[in-house]
Design an enzyme around this catalytic site. Structure first.
Site, short mmCIF file in Angstrom:
data_model
loop_
_atom_site.label_atom_id
_atom_site.label_comp_id
_atom_site.label_asym_id
_atom_site.label_seq_id
_atom_site.Cartn_x
_atom_site.Cartn_y
_atom_site.Cartn_z
N ASP A 1 0.82 -1.21 0.00
CA ASP A 1 0.00 0.00 0.00
C ASP A 1 0.85 1.26 0.00
O ASP A 1 1.97 1.29 0.54
CB ASP A 1 -0.88 0.05 1.26
CG ASP A 1 -2.12 -0.80 1.14
OD1 ASP A 1 -2.19 -1.64 0.23
OD2 ASP A 1 -3.01 -0.65 2.00
N HIS B 1 3.68 -2.10 3.45
CA HIS B 1 3.85 -0.78 2.82
C HIS B 1 5.29 -0.69 2.31
O HIS B 1 6.23 -0.84 3.11
CB HIS B 1 3.61 0.34 3.82
CG HIS B 1 2.24 0.35 4.43
ND1 HIS B 1 1.88 -0.49 5.45
CD2 HIS B 1 1.15 1.11 4.15
CE1 HIS B 1 0.61 -0.25 5.79
NE2 HIS B 1 0.14 0.72 5.01
#
Length: 258
Positions: A69, A214
């Protein structure tokens, strides 16, 4: 999920409140999550082949989807090198402002190397705090930016903090976007300890799982090789989110969560 202050940890009460808010958002607004197994089951008997190109059948193989993400970022090219070396496909939920628009060549590389390119909004605003026009703007701006670079509009999105409701679902349906949540996260926004990030994911990994990491935090990309190697030893096959659902397809507006 995404945090602007990686060193700040959330307290247990805050974490529980966030989890409760997510469940209320899903159950209280007519949004019923669909599991990967349910998605495959709904397509049983169709003429579609499982997996991209028929390569993977996650009804028979222990699959897991690796997702990232809020990128791309400075470490994403190295991550792509790792994924290429280990022959692992991933799904990237890209953030528009200061990411897609800052690293267009990395976005193109993600697509060119066969990874799934998906939408994580333009500025990472919590969508359940917005009206329909604001949700539409957050998603459509990123759709347009990605299409300009790759020639293809995403079909998947991940709502910031996993928060969704009926309005978000309606706008997502309008824009042709399915909503993808997760089953395992390392909370890598709260630590730079790569060994801890690795262990948190390994502790939560399961068949039909969706891993959330992430690629914008310093400890994350160094943890990825160890995560991949250990999960391969455990018999997992890495797939993109569309492969995980195949022969089912991610339907616009629906929420998918293991």
């Amino acid at each position: 999920m995404f945090r602007t202050k990686p060193g700040k940890r959330r307290g247990p009460a805050v974490a529980l409140l966030a989890a409760a808010s997510l469940m209320l958002g899903l159950s209280g607004c007519g949004v019923d999550p669909i599991t990967p197994g349910d998605a495959r089951g709904e397509a049983a008997g169709s003429d579609d082949k499982p997996g991209a190109g028929g390569a993977v059948d996650c009804a028979k193989v222990k699959c897991i989807a690796l997702t990232f993400d809020a990128g791309p970022g400075k470490d994403t090219p190295h991550l792509l090198d790792v994924l290429k070396e280990k022959q692992v496909p991933a799904t990237f939920f890209l953030l528009g402002k200061k990411h897609v628009d800052r690293y267009p060549e990395v976005v193109k590389r993600i697509a060119d190397e066969g990874h799934e390119v998906a939408n994580h909004t333009w500025t990472h605003r919590v969508l359940t705090d917005l009206d329909a026009d604001e949700v539409r703007d957050e998603l459509s701006r990123t759709q347009g930016a990605i299409e300009k670079i790759t020639g293809r509009r995403p079909t998947l999105m991940r709502p910031p903090q996993g928060r969704t409701d009926g309005t978000v679902s309606d706008v997502s349906r309008e824009l042709g976007l399915a909503q993808i949540l997760w089953s395992a996260t390392a909370k890598d926004y709260s630590t730079t300890d790569s060994a801890l990030i690795r262990q948190r994911i390994l502790d939560r990994a399961e068949g039909d799982g969706i891993i959330l990491l992430h690629d914008i935090y310093d400890g994350t990309v160094p943890a990825v090789p160890g995560i991949i190697d250990e999960l391969k030893k455990r018999g997992f096959t890495f797939v993109t989110v569309p492969q995980l659902l195949a022969p089912g397809k991610a339907e616009p507006g629906e929420v998918y969560r293991p």
